[in-house]
Write an enzyme that holds these catalytic residues in place. Structure first.
Site, short mmCIF file in Angstrom:
data_model
loop_
_atom_site.label_atom_id
_atom_site.label_comp_id
_atom_site.label_asym_id
_atom_site.label_seq_id
_atom_site.Cartn_x
_atom_site.Cartn_y
_atom_site.Cartn_z
N ASP A 12 11.28 67.69 8.72
CA ASP A 12 11.01 68.59 9.82
C ASP A 12 9.75 69.35 9.43
O ASP A 12 9.38 69.41 8.25
CB ASP A 12 12.19 69.52 10.12
CG ASP A 12 12.09 70.09 11.53
OD1 ASP A 12 10.98 70.09 12.09
OD2 ASP A 12 13.11 70.54 12.08
C1 BGC Z 1 11.46 71.30 15.06
C2 BGC Z 1 11.47 69.80 15.26
C3 BGC Z 1 10.18 69.36 15.91
C4 BGC Z 1 9.03 69.79 15.02
C5 BGC Z 1 7.69 69.43 15.55
C6 BGC Z 1 10.23 71.74 14.30
O1 BGC Z 1 10.13 73.12 14.26
O2 BGC Z 1 12.62 71.69 14.38
O3 BGC Z 1 12.57 69.43 16.05
O4 BGC Z 1 10.19 67.99 16.11
O5 BGC Z 1 9.07 71.21 14.87
O6 BGC Z 1 7.40 70.16 16.70
#
Ligand code: BGC
Length: 741
Positions: free
Chosen positions: A262
């Site tokens: 993530d």
């Molecule tokens: C989120 C993810 C997301 C990523 C990119 C993170 O903060 O938890 O689900 O895909 O950001 O935007």
């Protein structure tokens, strides 16, 4: 004109060139041969570069070898607008608006795998057209608490439902040469302290509740990538968690795809190197020149990683293993010459979004006021912010820039005639922002409420369209809800409206359960997900009876928050506690999943705490009755199976669809088992008076629990009950059989 000699020479040189074409560029060569060939040509620098970001949403290829970059995008309800190269701002492109598809809780509420397939196909075509290689979704974290700000991005509280629904989404998406990135692996079941909380859960709850949908995504869906969660399990961050990634994901499930962090989820080079992670995302640079203080190489899977390999502190195999996975993904996506072209916001995609939205609307209650006949010419008052709010805005990473958006108010005006429909705002909700909210003065809310209630007295019917929204502390990433009640004092508003006009239809839009203290005082309640581009049209069609609601709840709606298993205990269970005195608030909270396997309806059933509306519940404008189930045998051999068949009849006056649900319960067990667990379902459409026999095959696997100590699934011989019906709390067709020793 070519002489024969020149032709011969040309042919020979073409043959020579073909013979020399590197295997990795031969699209007909086996993928593993291509991977090994490309890997053998790469330098250490090139290999390490592939293991981390080069921009907010891309990772490098190998320019020297012509191997392309990987482009990623959120996900999961549509393809997010372009984000700047090196910061979170939107890039203001004019060709990146898309179709917003219904949020995944709404998809789950259709209980129809064909809708999942249609969803994956459609969103995959849009991702392909936008030249994305990886779509960051779908999400299958299990709905543990109604306070989780991101429940709307997932597929509800039941592992079987989520497993069945996630598979066709992935299969159809990936046919576009776009990888699914299933998220967030695992136990990211709340937003509060998501970056650091250490979730403590038994292996049994992990294997029975929290992992099955991920496993199905990998083994049946064939997902090409997976996103590690921000939180910790067993005191180790999930993005480089040895047991989760090496032992379970790759070892037990045989995953051959890419693990992506993530954004900003990596915390340690050695762990990131050795524990199953492939690509570190979420980094940035302050300049990208030689004077920059830090670059994309300065994170955990960059320079440090390379130097540890060079010093012999990490084996070469650590980087080779990652690059093999990444190259495999490249050949499946960016360097896949067989992928189709894709398409963007086509009529077919709008139709898909509408069809999914139509099937997802859950009619919770109807004492006969619905459907409303447009020909009756009634004076309708629509009240509520969600009737006019564009709910594809906000919510965090799933936010979408939509080309078109049909609001419920507009669609209701279209359906019932603009002259018959008035609107009162009722309350203000403020702007959808990340991590902060507009404070609305109480005096403003009071006057809006008074105005709506006054107008309600003069209407024939009131349609209330409120609920949650995508603001911070509502259905939104990075924050959890502050409580179980609807915000903006909607309970007072709804109660006063219902007193002023008893002909009130509640059509709330939400990705979560919420308190309904007024439920007994209103004649009809609809539970509507975030339906995206075509959502308003689905709402109006359901109210007008142009479609017959057939959605079923993918999560329970408890009466009170403390009726939910996670909230039946102290703060250790939710939201967790800071155990080390003096630590900063988010330093490392500890959390115990005290309800263990009793998540959702498993808790309500087993503890005999009725939900206000149970998992699987959802009414129709027609009625269904269940006949007597017939078993093919009264006893099942330990390696055998049996069939149960039940007749279902449409006893009402119009065509409708019913989700026939099969639950299984172990009547007497040596360990705690839920009263019943979902093990099968089928959505059938019946004409008035029509009867259909629905059959399910029951196998020993459906009877098993996970034995922590032995680390294996086990079914205990003895008596089991099959519960069949249209909701987890309404299973009129029951049958008993014995599992032989
Ligand atoms: C989120 C993810 C997301 C990523 C990119 C993170 O903060 O938890 O689900 O895909 O950001 O935007």
């Amino acid at each position: 004109m070519k002489t024969p000699i020149i032709s011969l020479l040309l042919a020979a040189s073409a043959q020579f060139a073909m013979a020399q074409a590197p295997v990795y560029l031969d699209h007909n060569a086996p993928i593993e041969d291509r991977v090994e060939d490309a890997l053998s040509r790469m330098t250490l620098d090139e290999k390490v570069a592939m293991c981390h970001a080069q921009s907010k949403f891309s990772s490098p290829g190998v320019p020297r070898l012509g191997i392309p970059e990987l482009w990623m995008s959120d996900g999961p309800h549509g393809v997010r607008a372009e984000i700047n190269w090196n910061d979170w701002g939107y890039s203001d492109w004019t060709n990146d608006s898309v179709t917003a598809f219904p949020a995944l809780t709404a998809l789950a509420a259709t209980w129809n795998p064909e809708m999942s397939a249609l969803y994956g196909k459609s969103v995959g075509e849009e991702a392909r057209y936008r030249e994305k290689d990886v779509l960051l979704g779908p999400g299958v974290n299990i709905y543990r608490t109604p306070l989780n700000g991101r429940n709307f991005e997932y597929m509800g509280e039941d592992p079987y439902l989520a497993s069945v629904m996630v598979v066709p989404y992935i299969q159809e998406l990936q046919k576009n040469g776009v990888a699914a990135c299933v998220k967030h692996f695992a136990l990211n079941n709340q937003e509060q302290w998501r970056g650091n909380i250490n979730a403590n859960v038994s292996d049994r709850a992990l294997y029975e509740i929290y992992l099955p949908a991920f496993k199905a995504a990998v083994q049946e869906g064939g997902a090409w990538s997976i996103m590690g969660a921000y939180n910790k399990i067993w005191n180790q961050h999930c993005c480089h968690n040895k047991r989760l990634l090496n032992d379970i994901l790759r070892g037990e499930w045989g995953f051959d795809g890419v693990v992506i962090t993530d954004w900003g989820g990596a915390h340690d080079t050695k762990e990131a190197a050795l524990n199953g992670l492939d690509i570190e995302m979420g980094s940035y640079t302050n300049g990208l020149t030689s004077e920059s203080e830090f670059t994309y190489d300065d994170y955990y899977l960059g320079k440090n990683f390379r130097e540890m390999i060079q010093r012999g502190e990490l084996p070469d195999s650590a980087v080779d293993a990652k690059v093999r996975n990444i190259l495999r993904l490249v050949f499946r996506t960016s360097l896949n010459d067989k992928k189709p072209l894709g398409s963007l916001h086509t009529q077919a995609h709008y139709d898909a979004a509408k069809a999914i939205g139509d099937e997802s609307i859950v009619l919770l209650k109807n004492s006969g006021i619905l459907p409303l006949d447009p020909a009756a010419g009634k004076k309708i008052l629509v009240v509520g912010d969600n009737a006019v709010r564009r709910l594809s805005d906000g919510g965090g990473s799933s936010e979408l820039k939509v080309k078109d958006y049909v609001s419920p108010l507009q669609a209701i005006r279209d359906a019932f005639g603009a002259d018959n429909v008035e609107f009162a705002q009722g309350y203000l909700a403020g702007r959808p922002m990340y991590g902060r909210i507009d404070e609305i003065p109480a005096s403003v809310q009071d006057s809006l409420r008074r105005q709506a209630v006054d107008m309600a007295r003069n209407a024939d019917v009131v349609i209330y369209i409120g609920g949650l929204n995508k603001n911070a502390y509502e259905d939104c990433e990075s924050t959890d809800r502050k409580g179980y009640d609807l915000s903006y004092d909607q309970n007072t508003l709804i109660s006063e409206l219902a007193k002023a006009n008893p002909n009130i239809i509640i059509a709330n839009i939400t990705g979560n359960a919420y308190a309904m203290p007024w439920a007994d005082n209103v004649p009809a309640i609809m539970h509507i997900g975030y339906l995206g581009t075509m959502g308003g049209a689905s709402v109006a069609d359901a109210i007008a009876g142009r479609i017959n609601p057939s959605g079923k709840l993918p999560y329970s709606i408890p009466v009170r928050l403390q009726d939910n298993g996670a909230h039946a205990f102290d703060v250790n269970s939710y939201p967790g506690v800071i155990t080390k005195p003096g630590d900063k608030v988010d330093n490392c909270p500890e959390q115990q999943y005290k309800e263990d396997i009793l998540v959702g309806y498993r808790w309500h059933d087993t503890k005999k705490i009725p939900a206000r509306y149970a998992f699987g519940h959802g009414l129709s404008y027609t009625d269904f009755t269940y006949g007597k189930p017939v078993l093919s045998a009264k006893e099942m051999a330990a390696d055998g199976s049996l069939t149960v068949t039940v007749p279902v009849t449409n006893t009402g006056k119009r065509e409708g669809a019913e989700v026939v649900q099969l639950y299984v319960g172990d009547d007497k067990a040596s360990v705690l088992r839920p009263v019943k667990e979902l093990k099968g379902f089928e959505k059938i459409t019946l004409k008035p008076g029509e009867t259909r026999e629905v059959s399910f095959t029951v196998t020993p696997d459906m009877l098993k629990y996970f034995d922590d100590a032995a680390h294996e699934w086990r079914a205990e011989p003895g008596s089991f009950t099959l519960y069949i019906g249209g909701a987890s709390d309404n299973t009129p067709a029951k049958a008993r059989f014995t599992l032989a020793k």
